[in-house]
Scaffold this motif. Structure first.
Motif, PDB file in Angstrom:
ATOM      1  N   GLY A  77       0.636  -1.273   0.153  1.00 56.83           N
ATOM      2  CA  GLY A  77       0.093  -0.084   0.020  1.00 56.83           C
ATOM      3  C   GLY A  77       0.834   1.136  -0.142  1.00 56.83           C
ATOM      4  N   ASP A  78       1.689   1.450   1.047  1.00 58.85           N
ATOM      5  CA  ASP A  78       2.349   2.862   1.119  1.00 58.85           C
ATOM      6  C   ASP A  78       3.896   2.709   0.976  1.00 58.85           C
ATOM      7  OD1 ASP A  78       2.850   1.485   3.460  1.00 58.85           O
ATOM      8  OD2 ASP A  78       1.680   2.885   4.846  1.00 58.85           O
ATOM      9  N   GLN A  79       4.450   1.365   0.731  1.00 61.35           N
ATOM     10  CA  GLN A  79       5.873   1.484   0.643  1.00 61.35           C
ATOM     11  C   GLN A  79       6.267   1.043  -0.816  1.00 61.35           C
ATOM     12  OE1 GLN A  79       8.367   1.829   2.792  1.00 61.35           O
ATOM     13  NE2 GLN A  79       6.827   2.682   4.275  1.00 61.35           N
ATOM     14  N   VAL A  80       5.690   0.127  -1.362  1.00 59.18           N
ATOM     15  CA  VAL A  80       5.907  -0.415  -2.750  1.00 59.18           C
ATOM     16  C   VAL A  80       4.834  -0.616  -3.515  1.00 59.18           C
ATOM     17  CG1 VAL A  80       7.105  -2.132  -3.905  1.00 59.18           C
ATOM     18  CG2 VAL A  80       7.710  -1.897  -1.646  1.00 59.18           C
ATOM     19  N   ALA A  81       4.991  -0.072  -4.890  1.00 54.62           N
ATOM     20  CA  ALA A  81       4.051  -0.013  -5.880  1.00 54.62           C
ATOM     21  C   ALA A  81       4.516  -0.669  -7.107  1.00 54.62           C
ATOM     22  CB  ALA A  81       3.345   1.260  -6.125  1.00 54.62           C
ATOM     23  N   MET A  82       3.820  -0.738  -8.270  1.00 52.90           N
ATOM     24  CA  MET A  82       4.045  -1.458  -9.272  1.00 52.90           C
ATOM     25  C   MET A  82       3.629  -0.892 -10.477  1.00 52.90           C
ATOM     26  SD  MET A  82       4.536  -5.589 -10.135  1.00 52.90           S
ATOM     27  CE  MET A  82       5.825  -6.284 -11.603  1.00 52.90           C
ATOM     28  N   ILE A  83       4.270  -0.579 -11.478  1.00 49.96           N
ATOM     29  CA  ILE A  83       3.806  -0.054 -12.966  1.00 49.96           C
ATOM     30  C   ILE A  83       3.883  -1.324 -14.038  1.00 49.96           C
ATOM     31  CG2 ILE A  83       3.857   1.566 -14.761  1.00 49.96           C
ATOM     32  CD1 ILE A  83       5.429   3.518 -12.911  1.00 49.96           C
ATOM     33  N   MET A 139      -7.278   5.286   3.364  1.00 49.25           N
ATOM     34  CA  MET A 139      -6.143   6.530   3.554  1.00 49.25           C
ATOM     35  C   MET A 139      -7.111   7.860   3.449  1.00 49.25           C
ATOM     36  SD  MET A 139      -2.823   7.302   1.306  1.00 49.25           S
ATOM     37  CE  MET A 139      -2.031   8.803   1.821  1.00 49.25           C
ATOM     38  N   ILE A 140      -8.043   7.891   2.689  1.00 48.90           N
ATOM     39  CA  ILE A 140      -8.833   9.188   2.705  1.00 48.90           C
ATOM     40  C   ILE A 140     -10.275   8.828   2.773  1.00 48.90           C
ATOM     41  CG2 ILE A 140      -9.376  11.306   1.624  1.00 48.90           C
ATOM     42  CD1 ILE A 140      -6.723  11.228   0.069  1.00 48.90           C
ATOM     43  N   LEU A 164       1.345   6.132  -7.881  1.00 46.54           N
ATOM     44  CA  LEU A 164       1.604   7.159  -6.869  1.00 46.54           C
ATOM     45  C   LEU A 164       0.538   7.275  -5.786  1.00 46.54           C
ATOM     46  CD1 LEU A 164       3.034   9.506  -9.321  1.00 46.54           C
ATOM     47  CD2 LEU A 164       4.392   7.951  -7.793  1.00 46.54           C
ATOM     48  N   ALA A 165      -0.715   6.780  -5.935  1.00 45.74           N
ATOM     49  CA  ALA A 165      -1.793   7.122  -5.120  1.00 45.74           C
ATOM     50  C   ALA A 165      -1.639   7.175  -3.721  1.00 45.74           C
ATOM     51  CB  ALA A 165      -2.879   6.248  -5.144  1.00 45.74           C
ATOM     52  N   LEU A 166      -0.857   6.250  -3.111  1.00 42.48           N
ATOM     53  CA  LEU A 166      -0.466   6.046  -1.659  1.00 42.48           C
ATOM     54  C   LEU A 166       0.801   6.389  -1.229  1.00 42.48           C
ATOM     55  CD1 LEU A 166      -2.151   2.479  -1.013  1.00 42.48           C
ATOM     56  CD2 LEU A 166      -3.337   4.936  -1.013  1.00 42.48           C
ATOM     57  N   ASP A 167       1.509   7.464  -2.167  1.00 41.59           N
ATOM     58  CA  ASP A 167       2.834   7.981  -1.743  1.00 41.59           C
ATOM     59  C   ASP A 167       3.766   6.923  -1.647  1.00 41.59           C
ATOM     60  OD1 ASP A 167       2.201  10.634  -2.420  1.00 41.59           O
ATOM     61  OD2 ASP A 167       1.334  10.732  -0.055  1.00 41.59           O
ATOM     62  N   PRO A 168       3.956   5.990  -2.507  1.00 41.77           N
ATOM     63  CA  PRO A 168       4.835   4.899  -2.174  1.00 41.77           C
ATOM     64  C   PRO A 168       6.590   5.538  -2.119  1.00 41.77           C
ATOM     65  CG  PRO A 168       4.468   4.741  -4.339  1.00 41.77           C
ATOM     66  CD  PRO A 168       3.396   5.648  -3.806  1.00 41.77           C
ATOM     67  N   LYS A 169       7.289   4.818  -1.566  1.00 40.36           N
ATOM     68  CA  LYS A 169       9.003   5.302  -1.707  1.00 40.36           C
ATOM     69  C   LYS A 169       9.648   4.446  -2.785  1.00 40.36           C
ATOM     70  CE  LYS A 169       7.776   7.378   2.167  1.00 40.36           C
ATOM     71  NZ  LYS A 169       6.441   7.101   2.171  1.00 40.36           N
ATOM     72  N   PHE A 170       8.962   3.217  -3.029  1.00 35.95           N
ATOM     73  CA  PHE A 170       9.896   2.421  -3.917  1.00 35.95           C
ATOM     74  C   PHE A 170       8.867   1.954  -5.312  1.00 35.95           C
ATOM     75  CE2 PHE A 170      11.529  -2.007  -4.887  1.00 35.95           C
ATOM     76  CZ  PHE A 170      12.531  -1.532  -5.780  1.00 35.95           C
ATOM     77  N   ILE A 171       8.904   2.027  -6.417  1.00 35.48           N
ATOM     78  CA  ILE A 171       8.408   1.399  -7.644  1.00 35.48           C
ATOM     79  C   ILE A 171       8.888   0.570  -8.346  1.00 35.48           C
ATOM     80  CG2 ILE A 171       6.924   2.279  -9.393  1.00 35.48           C
ATOM     81  CD1 ILE A 171       6.204   4.694  -8.301  1.00 35.48           C
ATOM     82  N   VAL A 172       8.325  -0.630  -8.605  1.00 31.18           N
ATOM     83  CA  VAL A 172       8.783  -1.664  -9.567  1.00 31.18           C
ATOM     84  C   VAL A 172       8.113  -1.236 -10.796  1.00 31.18           C
ATOM     85  CG1 VAL A 172       8.720  -4.086  -9.940  1.00 31.18           C
ATOM     86  CG2 VAL A 172       9.140  -3.266  -7.721  1.00 31.18           C
ATOM     87  N   CYS A 173       9.022  -1.175 -11.789  1.00 29.21           N
ATOM     88  CA  CYS A 173       8.631  -0.710 -13.227  1.00 29.21           C
ATOM     89  C   CYS A 173       8.957  -2.048 -14.184  1.00 29.21           C
ATOM     90  CB  CYS A 173       9.321   0.523 -13.747  1.00 29.21           C
ATOM     91  SG  CYS A 173       9.271   2.019 -12.541  1.00 29.21           S
ATOM     92  N   ASP A 174       7.816  -2.832 -14.416  1.00 34.65           N
ATOM     93  CA  ASP A 174       8.018  -3.852 -15.297  1.00 34.65           C
ATOM     94  C   ASP A 174       7.963  -3.597 -16.878  1.00 34.65           C
ATOM     95  OD1 ASP A 174       8.428  -6.414 -16.200  1.00 34.65           O
ATOM     96  OD2 ASP A 174       6.530  -7.402 -15.436  1.00 34.65           O
ATOM     97  N   GLU A 175       9.047  -3.058 -17.719  1.00 34.99           N
ATOM     98  CA  GLU A 175       8.819  -2.989 -18.836  1.00 34.99           C
ATOM     99  C   GLU A 175       7.842  -1.910 -19.144  1.00 34.99           C
ATOM    100  OE1 GLU A 175       9.961  -5.741 -21.840  1.00 34.99           O
ATOM    101  OE2 GLU A 175      10.478  -7.114 -20.538  1.00 34.99           O
TER     102      GLU A 175
END
Length: 332
Positions: free
Chosen positions: A97-103, A130-131, A176-187
Motif C-alpha cells: 500500500g504505502d511502501q512499494v507499488a508497481m507499474i 487512507m482518505i 503514486l496514489a498512496l505515496d510509495p517510496k519504491f516503485i517496480v517498473c516492469d517494462e
C-alpha cells in the motif's frame, strides 16, 4: 553512525535469491542466487532477454510469486531493512500500500475496462481507507491526474477511449496514489511508440526528482535503460552476469553477453558503424541446469573451465561486477 546511515539509504537489498517453478518432474531455475541493492532515490536498470528472470525477480519484491508452481527456495528480499519474504498478510498489505507499488508492462490489460480514469486512480485510496471522505478522495485523484499530465476532462473516460500513453499515465497515477517510496517498473514503455516512450520516461524522471522515489526498471531495451538508470544489472537465465554504473557499463562492458546486447542497439550512422556480435549456439535449458556457465554454449571466448564450473560474480573495479571466467581478471 555512518553504518546506520548507509543501511537506511538502501531501499532494496536482495541476497542469494533462488526461485524455482515446478511442473511434473521438471524444475525451472527462474532465479538462481542473485544479489543486488538499490540506494534511496536511485534507479537500477535490470536487463536481459525474455526468460532471464527479470519479472520473477520483480514479483519477489512484492512477494507475488504465483503458487503452487512458483516457489521461493531461499534468500532475502529486504525493503527498508525488512524481509518481505517473512512478512505476514497484514504486513504485506501495508507494504504494497504505502511502501512499494508497481507499474505494469501493458497499459491496457493492467486496467479494469469497466472503471473510469477517476475510479481506477481512486481504487487504492478506497481499499487502504487512507482518505475516508469521498470529496477529499476526488480532490486527491485530480491532484494525481495533474501530476502525471492527464487533463481533468478525462475523469469519466474509460481506458478503451484513450491511447497507450494516457493509459500508462493512469497506471503511474494509480501507483503514486498512496505515496510509495519504491516503485517496480516492469517494462513500462515497451508497449508504447518511441515518441511516447520518451514522454513517459521524462515524466517518471520528473516524479522521481520531486518525490525521491526509488525505481527498479526492468527492460530488454538497453538504449532506454542507459538514459534512465544510475546502475545497470544484466541477467542471463536466472543469474546476474554483470552489474555496473550505467555510464561505465556502456563505455567498458566486460561480459560477452553484455557486449552482444550493446552491439544490437541501432546506430544512426552509415560509416564507422560498430560490428554486430551475433550469438550462435544452443541456449542452455533452465530446466535442472548443471552448475556451469550458462552462457558457455553461445560464447566465442569459452574455455574448458566454463563447461565445468559456474563463475562467481566478482568485483573487478569499484562498483563493477562480472561473472565470467574469461574476463574476471581484466581489472582496471
Amino acid at each position: 553512525m555512518e553504518k546506520k546511515r548507509d543501511e537506511w539509504e538502501k531501499t532494496l537489498e536482495i541476497k542469494d535469491l533462488v526461485i524455482h517453478y515446478t511442473s511434473d518432474s521438471e524444475t525451472v531455475y527462474a532465479v538462481n542466487g542473485i544479489d543486488m541493492e538499490i540506494s534511496k532515490g536511485k534507479t537500477l536498470g535490470l536487463v536481459g532477454e525474455t526468460g532471464a528472470g527479470k519479472t520473477t525477480t520483480a514479483l519477489s519484491i512484492l512477494n507475488l510469486i504465483p503458487e503452487p508452481s512458483g516457489k521461493i527456495i531461499s534468500g532475502e528480499v529486504k525493503v527498508k531493512g525488512k524481509d518481505v519474504l517473512q512478512m505476514g498478510t497484514q504486513e504485506l498489505r501495508s507494504l504494497r500500500g504505502d511502501q512499494v507499488a508497481m507499474i505494469f508492462q501493458d497499459p491496457f490489460s493492467s486496467l479494469n475496462p469497466r472503471k473510469t480514469v477517476a475510479e481506477t486512480i481512486e481504487e487504492p485510496l478506497i481499499l487502504s481507507k487512507m482518505i475516508p471522505d469521498k470529496e477529499k478522495r476526488f480532490i486527491r485523484v485530480l491532484e494525481l491526474m495533474d501530476r502525471v499530465g492527464l487533463a481533468e476532462r478525462l475523469v469519466n473516460i474509460y481506458p478503451h477511449e484513450l491511447d497507450g500513453g494516457r493509459r500508462q499515465r493512469i497506471g503511474i497515477a494509480r501507483a503514486l496514489a498512496l505515496d510509495p517510496k519504491f516503485i517496480v517498473c516492469d517494462e513500462p514503455v515497451s508497449a508504447l511508440d518511441v515518441s511516447i516512450q520518451a514522454q513517459i520516461l521524462n515524466l517518471m524522471k520528473k516524479i522521481q526528482k520531486e518525490m525521491g522515489i526509488t525505481y527498479i526498471f526492468i527492460t530488454h531495451d538497453l538504449s532506454v535503460v542507459n538514459h534512465f538508470s544510475d546502475d545497470i544489472a544484466v541477467m542471463y537465465l536466472g543469474r546476474l552476469v554483470e552489474k555496473a554504473p550505467a555510464e561505465e557499463l556502456f563505455q567498458s562492458p566486460l561480459h560477452p553477453y553484455t557486449k552482444a546486447l550493446l552491439s544490437a542497439i541501432p546506430v544512426l550512422r552509415i560509416h564507422n558503424r560498430p560490428e554486430r556480435m551475433l550469438l550462435k549456439g544452443e541456449i542452455t535449458s533452465p530446466v535442472n541446469p548443471k552448475p556451469i556457465c550458462r552462457f558457455a554454449n553461445r560464447c566465442s571466448l569459452a574455455k574448458e573451465i566454463c563447461s565445468s564450473e559456474e563463475p562467481e560474480l566478482l568485483e573487478v573495479s569499484p562498483g563493477h561486477f562480472v561473472a565470467c571466467h574469461c574476463c574476471k581478471n581484466n581489472k582496471k
